[in-house]
Design an enzyme around this catalytic site. Structure first.
Site, PDB file in Angstrom:
ATOM      1  CE  LYS A  18       0.330   4.118  12.703  1.00  0.00           C
ATOM      2  NZ  LYS A  18       0.908   4.837  11.724  1.00  0.00           N
ATOM      3  CD  GLN A  66       1.070   8.391   6.996  1.00  0.00           C
ATOM      4  OE1 GLN A  66       0.421   8.973   7.593  1.00  0.00           O
ATOM      5  NE2 GLN A  66       0.481   7.251   6.619  1.00  0.00           N
ATOM      6  CG  ASP A  83       1.054   0.020   9.554  1.00  0.00           C
ATOM      7  OD1 ASP A  83       0.690   0.831  10.353  1.00  0.00           O
ATOM      8  OD2 ASP A  83       1.252   0.523   7.941  1.00  0.00           O
ATOM      9  N   GLY A 121      -4.648   7.940   5.574  1.00  0.00           N
ATOM     10  CA  GLY A 121      -3.899   9.142   6.186  1.00  0.00           C
ATOM     11  C   GLY A 121      -2.649   9.390   5.096  1.00  0.00           C
ATOM     12  NE  ARG A 124      -4.393  -0.170  13.442  1.00  0.00           N
ATOM     13  CZ  ARG A 124      -3.770  -0.092  12.414  1.00  0.00           C
ATOM     14  NH1 ARG A 124      -2.536  -0.045  12.323  1.00  0.00           N
ATOM     15  NH2 ARG A 124      -4.524  -0.069  11.265  1.00  0.00           N
ATOM     16  NE  ARG A 135       6.343   6.400   0.625  1.00  0.00           N
ATOM     17  CZ  ARG A 135       5.458   6.096   1.500  1.00  0.00           C
ATOM     18  NH1 ARG A 135       4.358   5.695   1.386  1.00  0.00           N
ATOM     19  NH2 ARG A 135       5.928   6.735   2.809  1.00  0.00           N
ATOM     20  CE  LYS A 142      -2.622   0.754   3.791  1.00  0.00           C
ATOM     21  NZ  LYS A 142      -2.815   2.272   3.998  1.00  0.00           N
TER      22      LYS A 142
HETATM   23  C1  S3P Z   1       2.769   4.854   6.327  1.00  0.00           C
HETATM   24  C2  S3P Z   1       3.447   5.149   7.119  1.00  0.00           C
HETATM   25  C3  S3P Z   1       3.110   5.028   8.558  1.00  0.00           C
HETATM   26  C4  S3P Z   1       2.077   3.780   8.723  1.00  0.00           C
HETATM   27  C5  S3P Z   1       0.933   4.017   7.453  1.00  0.00           C
HETATM   28  C6  S3P Z   1       1.488   4.042   6.170  1.00  0.00           C
HETATM   29  C7  S3P Z   1       3.385   5.575   4.902  1.00  0.00           C
HETATM   30  O1  S3P Z   1       2.385   5.858   9.235  1.00  0.00           O
HETATM   31  O2  S3P Z   1       1.325   3.459   9.891  1.00  0.00           O
HETATM   32  O3  S3P Z   1       0.178   2.871   7.404  1.00  0.00           O
HETATM   33  O4  S3P Z   1       2.956   4.738   3.773  1.00  0.00           O
HETATM   34  O5  S3P Z   1       4.345   6.538   4.911  1.00  0.00           O
HETATM   35  P1  S3P Z   1       3.278   6.945  10.034  1.00  0.00           P
HETATM   36  O6  S3P Z   1       4.389   7.367   8.958  1.00  0.00           O
HETATM   37  O7  S3P Z   1       2.574   7.826  10.609  1.00  0.00           O
HETATM   38  O8  S3P Z   1       4.087   6.008  11.132  1.00  0.00           O
END
Ligand code: S3P
Length: 434
Positions: free
Chosen positions: A343, A171, A316, A97, A347, A33, A28
């Protein structure tokens, strides 16, 4: 319930072994990206094996709103990137997110006004962690008390990004890197703790001048080349079949073409420390990402004190790890995991409630939980997923080793990241009969 999904569907996951070879849902994070960064190349690229979950639907819509054309069905897409990004108007990021936070970076860097909205769950998640550092660099962003809706307004230009991460969030660092890239400036980010580095790898693969060592990232002003991208399997999706196989006698699963990026393999390391029988086969590289097959066989697991440094590389996967801990001898302690509370659900709470429904003793902490392996699981186990895809899928792994299975109020939410989850699980459970 995330918008764009069918109503809650009660599901009963059966007990019993998992057997067979499988390619799980495409990663995912890398799929988001590939679409968003691909849209910044100004060229045409083939994207193959893209994740088709609801979160990616949000990113596909966002990329179209930025002026990209997407041709093709499902996971096979030709992306025609625009010469200049368009102002997207209102973008509904649904439950995702990653879509919202990465888009904030792109829009701030490209100086494009927009309004970003999301569903109820996404609207409860923190957005200032991205908005604040972008504002420091000159962006004009307002959040709604720290949350979505998020508004971006035209500003007078972004300066070079310099930021020390307060949370080791991929992120946040990605949003900042994409802001610098689209603004044509540089970025220096410190304070990382080996959070997933897919952005760094993809930017390097597409020709950007970038260096990183797990704690510090330096990006020079760069332009990108359009190159085709193939997405490997998602370790976060594979986690449930791997753990299900480990905790259920007579199981053996082989997950093929899985992303084995060392910033994503914390679960495998933790499980190995618990005594798991795991083998890696056919390791190689695809588009800058390490890929290989993982074979997991039924194992007698023991508890561990999880190495806190592993947490960012398996954030995750904690729901799956907690299920493994529920079947292990002794008490597993998970800390440095306060991020679990923000999250798709809280969780710490939803994992604890799931395991308690099975008769497992759990202690909650502000930044994690202790799970004491149970001698016997309850005959009757009813779990509420709270619309969180990873809780629904963890319940399936819990069911595999249990006496009579697990009833989940809404397991349809698996569709957020893994639309074929139920078919894949059925396939692995039927593997015994073949
Ligand atoms: C993700 C980063 C993680 C992860 C999310 C996907 C990403 O979050 O929990 O499911 O694709 O960069 P955080 O960067 O907030 O830890």
């Amino acid at each position: 319930m995330p918008r764009g999904m069918s109503p809650a569907s009660a599901t009963r996951f059966r007990p019993g072994p998992l057997r067979g070879a499988l390619r799980v849902a495409p990663d995912k994070s890398i799929s988001h990206r590939a679409l968003l960064i691909g849209a910044l190349t100004g060229g045409e690229l083939q994207l193959s094996n893209l994740n088709t979950g609801a979160d990616l639907e949000a990113t596909r819509q966002a990329v179209r709103a930025l002026g990209a054309r997407l041709d093709g069905e499902g996971g096979e897409v030709t992306l025609h990137a625009p010469q200049r990004l368009h102002a997207p108007g209102v973008v509904d990021c649904l439950n995702s997110g990653t879509t919202m936070r990465l888009l904030m970076g792109i829009l701030a860097g490209a100086n494009l006004p927009a309004r970003l909205t999301g569903d109820d769950s996404l609207s409860r998640r923190p957005m200032e962690r991205v908005a604040g550092p972008l504002r420091d660099a000159g962006a004009l962003i307002t959040t709604t008390n720290g949350h979505a809706p998020v508004e971006l307004a035209a500003h007078t230009g972004l300066k070079a990004v310099a930021h020390h991460l307060r949370v080791p969030s991929a992120q946040v660092k990605t949003a900042l890197l994409l802001a610098a890239l689209t603004a044509g400036t540089s970025a220096e980010i410190t304070g990382d703790e080996h959070s997933r580095d897919h952005t760094e790898r993809m930017l390097r693969y597409l020709g950007a001048s970038i260096a990183w060592d797990g704690t510090r990232i330096a990006l020079a002003a760069s332009t990108l080349n359009a190159r085709d991208i193939e997405v490997p399997g998602d370790p976060s999706a594979a986690a449930f079949a791997i753990v299900g196989a480990l905790v259920t006698p007579h199981s053996e699963v082989r997950i093929e073409r899985l992303c084995l990026n060392p910033t994503r393999d914390g679960l495998l390391r933790a499980l190995q420390a618990m005594g798991a029988d795991l083998t890696i086969r056919d390791a190689h590289e695809v588009c800058g990402e390490p890929v290989g097959d993982v074979v997991a066989r039924s194992s007698s697991l023991h508890a561990i004190d999880l190495d806190p440094a592993l947490l960012p590389t398996m954030i995750d996967e904690v729901p799956a790890l907690a299920v493994a801990a529920a079947y292990a001898r002794g008490t597993t302690r998970i800390r440095n995991a306060a991020e679990l509370r923000v999250k798709e659900s809280d969780r710490v709470e939803t994992i604890a409630a799931m395991l308690e429904a099975a008769g497992v003793t759990v202690a909650r902490h502000p930044d994690g939980l202790d799970v004491s392996g149970a001698e016997h699981m309850n005959e009757r186990i009813e779990v509420a997923s709270h619309g969180d895809h990873r809780i629904a899928m963890a319940a399936a792994a819990l069911a595999a080793g249990s006496p009579s299975g697990v009833q989940v109020d809404d397991a349809g939410c698996a569709r957020v990241s893994y639309p074929q989850f139920h078919e894949a699980w059925e396939f692995l459970q039927q593997g015994v009969a073949r």
